[in-house]
Design a protein around this motif. Sequence first.
Motif, short mmCIF file in Angstrom:
data_model
loop_
_atom_site.label_atom_id
_atom_site.label_comp_id
_atom_site.label_asym_id
_atom_site.label_seq_id
_atom_site.Cartn_x
_atom_site.Cartn_y
_atom_site.Cartn_z
N VAL A 357 22.01 -52.24 -15.65
CA VAL A 357 20.60 -51.79 -15.85
C VAL A 357 19.83 -51.85 -17.14
N VAL A 358 20.69 -51.43 -18.15
CA VAL A 358 20.42 -51.43 -19.66
C VAL A 358 20.03 -52.79 -20.11
N ARG A 359 20.82 -53.77 -19.59
CA ARG A 359 20.60 -54.84 -20.20
C ARG A 359 19.37 -55.83 -19.57
N SER A 360 19.22 -55.32 -18.29
CA SER A 360 18.09 -56.34 -17.38
C SER A 360 16.76 -55.62 -17.59
N ASN A 361 16.70 -53.95 -17.74
CA ASN A 361 15.40 -53.35 -17.47
C ASN A 361 15.04 -52.80 -18.82
N PHE A 362 15.78 -52.51 -19.87
CA PHE A 362 15.42 -51.79 -21.37
C PHE A 362 16.28 -52.65 -22.03
N PRO A 363 15.76 -53.99 -22.40
CA PRO A 363 16.20 -54.93 -23.39
C PRO A 363 15.80 -54.33 -24.96
N GLY A 364 14.87 -53.21 -24.97
CA GLY A 364 14.46 -52.73 -26.55
C GLY A 364 15.66 -51.91 -26.67
N LEU A 365 16.67 -51.53 -25.84
CA LEU A 365 17.95 -50.96 -26.42
C LEU A 365 18.71 -51.56 -27.06
N ILE A 366 18.81 -53.14 -27.00
CA ILE A 366 19.62 -54.28 -27.34
C ILE A 366 21.30 -53.64 -27.25
N TYR A 367 21.46 -53.37 -26.01
CA TYR A 367 22.89 -52.74 -25.52
C TYR A 367 23.99 -53.99 -26.31
N GLN A 368 23.88 -55.28 -25.83
CA GLN A 368 24.91 -56.02 -26.11
C GLN A 368 25.10 -56.15 -27.84
#
Length: 652
Positions: A357-368
């Motif tokens: 969900v974070v990768r797809s919908n919240f790119p601003g969190l730059i999870y990877q």
Amino acid sequence: MIVELLFNFFLSVISFFFCFYLPGNIISKKLHLNLENLEFHVFSSGLGMVFFVLLAFVFDLLKIFYLVIPLFILINIYSLKNLDFKKIKVDFKINKNVLLLLTLSIVFTLPMITRFDNGSSIRLIIDAPWHFSLINELVANFPPNHPNMAGVAMNPYHFFADYLIAKVMQIFPIGLPFSYFQYFSFLTSFLWVFGTFILVKRWTKNNLISIASVMLSLFGGSFAFVLLFFGESSLSLNSAFGILQPDLSLINPPFAMSLVILIFGLFSVLYYLQTRDKKMLFLLPLFFGIAAMFKVYSGMILFFILFLFAITRSIKKDFSFIIPVFLTSLIFYITYWSFVGKSGFLMFAPLWAPHDVVRSNFPGLIYQHRFEKYMKDFEFTKLFIFETFIFAIYFIGNLGTRLLGLALVPFSKHRKVLFSEFGILIILATLFSFFVPLLFMQSIKPYEIVQMFNYFLFFVAIISSIGFMRLLQLKSKKLVYFIIIIITLLTIPTLVDDYYRIIFKQFDVISGSRYYSYKYLRGIGDYSFVVMEIPAKAMISTTSAIFNNFTNGMDIDLPALANKSTFLTNSPIGFPEKELKKRLDIIYQFSTYVYATPSASLSNKIENYVISTIRKNNIKYIYTSDNAQNLDKVQNLKRIYNHGTVKIYEVI
């Protein structure tokens, strides 16, 4: 159109009583179940439905389905003979509740029942073409072949939601669109709503908690609307945080029907725990054993509950659980395991859903980027805090206002029900339905296990309704009303957004040449007459181009609306790779002939190909919506339909 709707409605009512209610009624009566008036009617309906499915399935396995009709005629005659009409009464104390529940049932079905085949067009939705295709196949054949690859066995797939519709249609000539969009969507909604009510009412002895459970289980929403204030208008309010909210559940009949089975399975357990009536132990396996063939995740949860039930009974030295365990295993084996079992396993993948969900919908969190940086720099404390933050977003965002109800449970006067044996089963089932999809993925269709979270939302709805009861017990009525309004305003944005998109936006409409061509095909030949669709000329440059068109561009409406099996059509259920390649090659070769420059020798080539390949693959009709003039010159092909760009040829 009106006459057809009334005819379908009339047959639907008759079929409900014939197939479900009266058989369930006589079983409940003969077992002398101690049920209240509403419980009796609702439980009898659910019991009759699973009894019908299981009996039809067994008769189909034995190749004697034709005996189902006389058997059910006898059951209905016996039931009516034993029906004491003088004792039929309406419990006026619950009339307001029943009216409210019926209203909720209708509102819940709006995304489905607003779709009609009006004679010149039809509105489909998401997976409806696939389910239409499979229902057509199950009416014609059992065991089913793949409707989108004629002659190939369909395996694995849990198909009982479609099987139920198909078998009723096999007995009563109800139109498929009406059966799917109106009849069974309302029946599922009715059993979901009233089943939840009688389950929670029997458990908590409280009407308000029961109604709150129903409303939350139907229309509970997430906090996704908050994202609108941060400029995230492109995200769906239904699934922005990864878990589909329940208001559109009927669009997925396997899930919705499986939840109904789960509800009645839970009711059976609760009834036994409260009454110790061992007769219920013979009914409990009907729900537990059959659930997986509606949806495997429902079966997993019910098997977990059965396992816990067996443990708690063993501790109390009550070994009567052996009967339901054995019967459930037997039903599970002859239904699910023989058709779908051994097809996959779980793979450990902790927190994959929040990460996705974070990768797809919240790119601003730059999870990877953050994950790799923290791992590279050995900053495990920061990584732990970051992962906790992501999990909190996922958990809180998806639960929405249900979280408030959970927080208030410890302060509710009804919290004691959660410490009963049944309450503990509910809590553990809630944890199971959350942590299994949180920690594991499937070996096949790995991301689909996210659907298990939908059962988690149902359990949370029941538990949180106990907490919301605390708010209703506040002394200040104005404060109570204010809180109810605030909670409603925080809950309904998802519902409003979903219903607006699905009901009022005109998409997935099949009309014009394609609609009329499907209608024509539906009226000629029978289901076994295989149709091969020729792709558009622009799609046949190479075999790989054909494949790309097949997987991404080809409509799957033909087998759904024409009531014909197809040589090869796109499908959500995979095909044998070798057979897929063979059929793509046949389509590619034939298409190159169809769209080649006309010549005298070309007609002979097409004619030879029709004789040597098309006929041998049992193809009866050729369907094309592009310019295919070369087919008109072939002696073994006869053009039987021409409307707009669509042409249909019969192989003779």
